[in-house]
Scaffold this active site. Structure first.
Site, PDB file in Angstrom:
ATOM      1  N   CYS A 123       0.861  -1.189   0.000  1.00  0.00           N
ATOM      2  CA  CYS A 123       0.000   0.000   0.000  1.00  0.00           C
ATOM      3  C   CYS A 123       0.894   1.233   0.000  1.00  0.00           C
ATOM      4  CB  CYS A 123      -0.878  -0.014   1.247  1.00  0.00           C
ATOM      5  SG  CYS A 123      -1.934   1.437   1.397  1.00  0.00           S
ATOM      6  N   HIS A 166      -9.088  -3.823  -1.902  1.00  0.00           N
ATOM      7  CA  HIS A 166      -8.127  -3.055  -1.099  1.00  0.00           C
ATOM      8  C   HIS A 166      -8.573  -1.591  -1.007  1.00  0.00           C
ATOM      9  CE1 HIS A 166      -3.767  -2.032   0.005  1.00  0.00           C
ATOM     10  NE2 HIS A 166      -4.268  -0.845  -0.298  1.00  0.00           N
ATOM     11  N   GLU A 167      -9.000  -1.022  -2.146  1.00  0.00           N
ATOM     12  CA  GLU A 167      -9.410   0.389  -2.141  1.00  0.00           C
ATOM     13  C   GLU A 167     -10.716   0.586  -1.366  1.00  0.00           C
ATOM     14  OE1 GLU A 167      -7.160   2.347  -2.900  1.00  0.00           O
ATOM     15  OE2 GLU A 167      -5.948   0.881  -3.960  1.00  0.00           O
ATOM     16  N   HIS A 170     -10.032   0.802   2.161  1.00  0.00           N
ATOM     17  CA  HIS A 170      -9.583   2.144   2.554  1.00  0.00           C
ATOM     18  C   HIS A 170     -10.783   3.041   2.879  1.00  0.00           C
ATOM     19  CE1 HIS A 170      -5.270   2.458   2.208  1.00  0.00           C
ATOM     20  NE2 HIS A 170      -5.245   1.942   0.999  1.00  0.00           N
TER      21      HIS A 170
END
Ligand code: ZN
Length: 194
Positions: A123, A166-167, A170
């Site tokens: 990341c 993954h995003e 976030h």
């Protein structure tokens, strides 16, 4: 069920290319917030994809992502805005199978997720570490295109699916290190590429 460590084979394949509408050329590269910045663990809120500030933020995200070698995705929180917006582009990645090209989505929703695969992940907000994370192998994600508010549905697998998950993490204030299978054993010092 234990996740399998399955290497994902296959090269990149271009199936389509999506250029978000309203993307302009004059956007600046933004500084990336790094862990443990408190904004990174704060859940983000929905945004208006037609808001000119959101369109400009999309441009900044894309420009910033492209300014970092090997970066395949970036979320708005990483440039300090806690709104539900991300961009990805896995074009040319050696572990990509599906590839929608450049995608920017506001207010993304995971419609389907299946499979379970472990891959090493990193990341931009945690630049010194990589770790093994189990995630769904295939996903269907819907969201709104900044600048047009058109709904886009992305069918993704392999690295593109992982990248969107993954995003979206976030946007929920979750970092990949929160999901690393065994932090003591699995965090690896990362080679710097620049
Ligand atoms: Zn990240």
């Amino acid at each position: 069920m234990q996740p399998k460590k399955t290497p994902i084979a296959g090269g990149p394949s271009m199936t389509s290319a999506h250029m978000p509408s309203g993307v302009h050329r004059r956007a600046r590269v933004h500084t990336i917030l790094e862990h443990p910045h408190p904004a990174l663990t704060r859940p983000s809120v929905d945004c208006d994809p037609l808001d000119p500030e959101i369109v400009e933020l999309t441009n900044t995200l894309i420009t910033t992502m492209r300014g970092m070698p090997r970066c395949v995705g970036l979320s708005a929180v990483q440039v300090g805005m806690n709104v539900r917006l991300f961009c990805i582009d896995v074009t040319g990645h050696n572990k990509a199978r599906s590839c929608a090209g450049l995608v920017a989505l506001a207010n993304p929703r995971i419609l389907e997720a299946s499979g379970n695969v472990v891959m090493r992940e990193g990341c931009a907000s945690i630049p010194d570490f990589l770790g093994d994370v189990a995630r769904a192998e295939t996903v269907v994600v819907a969201g709104l295109v900044p600048g047009s508010a058109r709904e886009m549905v992305i069918y993704a697998d392999a690295i593109e699916a992982r990248c969107m998950l993954h995003e979206i993490d976030h946007l929920d204030g979750v970092l990949f290190v929160d999901r690393v299978l065994d932090p003591a054993a699995e965090l690896h010092t990362r080679r710097r590429y620049s």
